[in-house]
Design an enzyme around this catalytic site. Structure first.
Site, PDB file in Angstrom:
ATOM      1  N   TYR A  18       0.915  -1.251   0.112  1.00  0.00           N
ATOM      2  CA  TYR A  18      -0.208   0.104   0.236  1.00  0.00           C
ATOM      3  C   TYR A  18       1.083   1.191   0.014  1.00  0.00           C
ATOM      4  CZ  TYR A  18      -4.337  -2.584   0.499  1.00  0.00           C
ATOM      5  OH  TYR A  18      -5.355  -3.124   0.186  1.00  0.00           O
ATOM      6  N   TYR A 149     -14.374  -4.618   3.267  1.00  0.00           N
ATOM      7  CA  TYR A 149     -12.768  -4.972   3.072  1.00  0.00           C
ATOM      8  C   TYR A 149     -12.772  -6.448   3.742  1.00  0.00           C
ATOM      9  CZ  TYR A 149      -7.990  -5.336   2.761  1.00  0.00           C
ATOM     10  OH  TYR A 149      -6.525  -5.862   2.511  1.00  0.00           O
ATOM     11  N   ASP A 238     -16.591 -12.557   8.651  1.00  0.00           N
ATOM     12  CA  ASP A 238     -15.268 -12.224   8.613  1.00  0.00           C
ATOM     13  C   ASP A 238     -14.725 -11.470   9.922  1.00  0.00           C
ATOM     14  OD1 ASP A 238     -12.514 -11.217   8.153  1.00  0.00           O
ATOM     15  OD2 ASP A 238     -12.951 -10.583   6.297  1.00  0.00           O
ATOM     16  N   LYS A 267      -5.061 -12.466  12.007  1.00  0.00           N
ATOM     17  CA  LYS A 267      -4.424 -10.983  12.876  1.00  0.00           C
ATOM     18  C   LYS A 267      -4.226 -11.474  14.284  1.00  0.00           C
ATOM     19  CE  LYS A 267      -6.276  -7.558  10.111  1.00  0.00           C
ATOM     20  NZ  LYS A 267      -5.251  -6.734   9.479  1.00  0.00           N
TER      21      LYS A 267
END
Ligand code: PMP
Length: 427
Positions: A18, A149, A238, A267
């Site tokens: 990014y 996202y 999610d 994560k």
């Protein structure tokens, strides 16, 4: 090769995520980390208010997790997970299935992969093939929420916001139907317009993270669950960002009391110390893949699936999470965050101050077009105050590790106030 300043060597050879390298930003050299802090090469220490991309749960270099990793690395480092198994993978799966069952008597079958994107890819493939294995080949579309996202791989991008930063890839992505988050009537209409065409609905429960820390009400999840169930459409939650108490509960879907068919985790799964992901599926989904025909198996598996060291980190992280001290800290962070967000709600330079559990966010207000170059300037202003904040567009937010002290939290929210003073425009 190998000589010179780190940033010069980096600039010669690395391509960062990014990052528009054409803009010339220089990455910050980090030499160490401990608890909620990163130690920079220039001697400064900064407070990691975003848990290093939302992964660090208990603080950096937590000694229990580091010890579990070292111990496991010395005994069994890696083994092909097709046709083999080991204690850390089984134990962590038992923990995850137990946690999901406590939450909702839901998914209890654990499939390991590497990161949030792969956890989502696996869920999408499971959902599609579940229907195919049951003789229904027409459910080829997915439903997702605007502003979503779910990751950067092709399938995960397909179910992400169609007009967002992945727009350039839209022509090569499978078709997906999007509805506004919170709009059950739109879901109802879509399901009746395209009966029998959808494999699954995927949502980030309650909080759309990378889309700008947007919150929606739990009622929508309850309505979506019953609409999907009636239409034979699977529900994928999610929880890559929201999982492991970020929202105050172990899983965000618990706030709504729903029972997802598939849950994606990554994560914080390892406490943030190593990459690992899991997709949890119901026994009903797993059963649809059982056969004496090999082609009905799930054709998916990554080299590092079920990596023993990652699983050992996950077990150690879970043990810390379940300790009364950690649960108390999570509660205290939630209360402290809610108080500071209430104060931010009064700030003339901010809009829509909001919090849920340990997540706090506020939009910097300003005229349209003002925000394009805001990110790097805000980042720099926060760093000058010793805090790592990385806004999402004009959205300032904090997702701190659970080891933050009240003084750390005050430093984070004081910094946000200063940023609103400097960059926010009243009215
Ligand atoms: N899903 C959600 C909700 C996420 O927030 C993210 C990452 N920010 C992902 C999936 C993708 O995870 P990863 O970057 O580990 O592939």
């Amino acid at each position: 090769m190998g000589g010179g300043r780190l940033s010069d060597r980096d600039a010669r050879i690395l391509w960062h995520p990014y990052t528009q390298h054409g803009l010339g930003a220089v990455p910050i050299p980090v030499v160490g980390a401990s608890g909620a802090h990163l130690r920079l090469a220039d001697g400064r220490t900064i407070l990691d208010a975003i848990s290093s991309w939302w992964v660090i749960l208990h603080g950096h270099c937590h000694p229990d997790i580091a010890a579990a990793v070292a111990d496991q690395a010395a005994r069994l480092d890696q083994v092909i997970f097709a046709g083999h198994t080991h204690e850390p993978a089984v134990r962590l799966a038992e923990i995850l299935a137990g946690a999901a069952q406590d939450a909702s008597a839901a998914p209890s079958r654990v499939f390991y992969s590497d990161d949030g994107s792969t956890a989502v890819e696996v869920a999408l493939k499971m959902a599609y093939q579940f229907h195919v294995n049951r003789g229904v080949a027409t459910r080829r579309r997915f439903i997702a929420l605007q502003g979503a996202y779910h990751g950067d791989t092709l399938g995960a991008m397909a179910v992400g916001e169609p007009d967002g930063f992945h727009r350039i890839f839209r022509p090569i992505l499978p078709p997906v139907d999007f509805i506004p988050p919170g709009d059950a009537a739109a879901l109802d209409l879509l399901l009746s317009r395209r009966p029998g065409q959808h494999a699954a609905l995927i949502v980030e429960p309650l909080v759309q993270g990378a889309g700008g820390m947007r919150f929606y009400a739990p009622e929508f999840l309850r309505e979506a669950e019953s609409l999907c169930r009636a239409a034979g459409v699977l529900l994928i939650c999610d929880e890559v960002f929201t999982g492991f108490y970020r929202t105050g509960r172990c899983f965000a879907f618990e706030h709504a009391g729903i029972r997802p068919d598939l849950v994606c985790l990554s994560k914080g799964l390892t406490g943030g110390i190593l990459p690992l992901a899991a997709t949890l599926a119901t026994e009903e989904i797993f059963a649809a893949f059982l056969s004496d025909d090999r082609t009905r198996a799930l054709m998916h598996g990554h080299s590092f699936a079920g990596n023993p060291i990652g699983c050992a980190a996950g077990i150690a992280s879970w043990e810390i999470l379940q300790s009364p001290e950690c649960q108390d800290r999570i509660r205290a962070i939630g209360e402290h965050t809610a108080r500071r967000i209430e104060r931010l709600a009064e700030h003339p330079g901010g809009r829509a101050a909001r919090s849920l559990g340990t997540i706090g966010a506020v939009d910097i207000s300003g005229p349209p077009g003002y925000f394009s170059s805001l990110g790097p300037r805000v980042l720099e202003a926060a760093l000058r105050r010793g805090v790592l904040l990385r806004p999402l567009g004009n959205v300032l937010y904090a997702v701190p590790p659970y080891c933050v002290t009240p003084a750390d939290l005050d430093a984070i929210y004081d910094t946000m106030e200063e940023i609103l003073d400097t960059f926010g425009s009243a009215g």
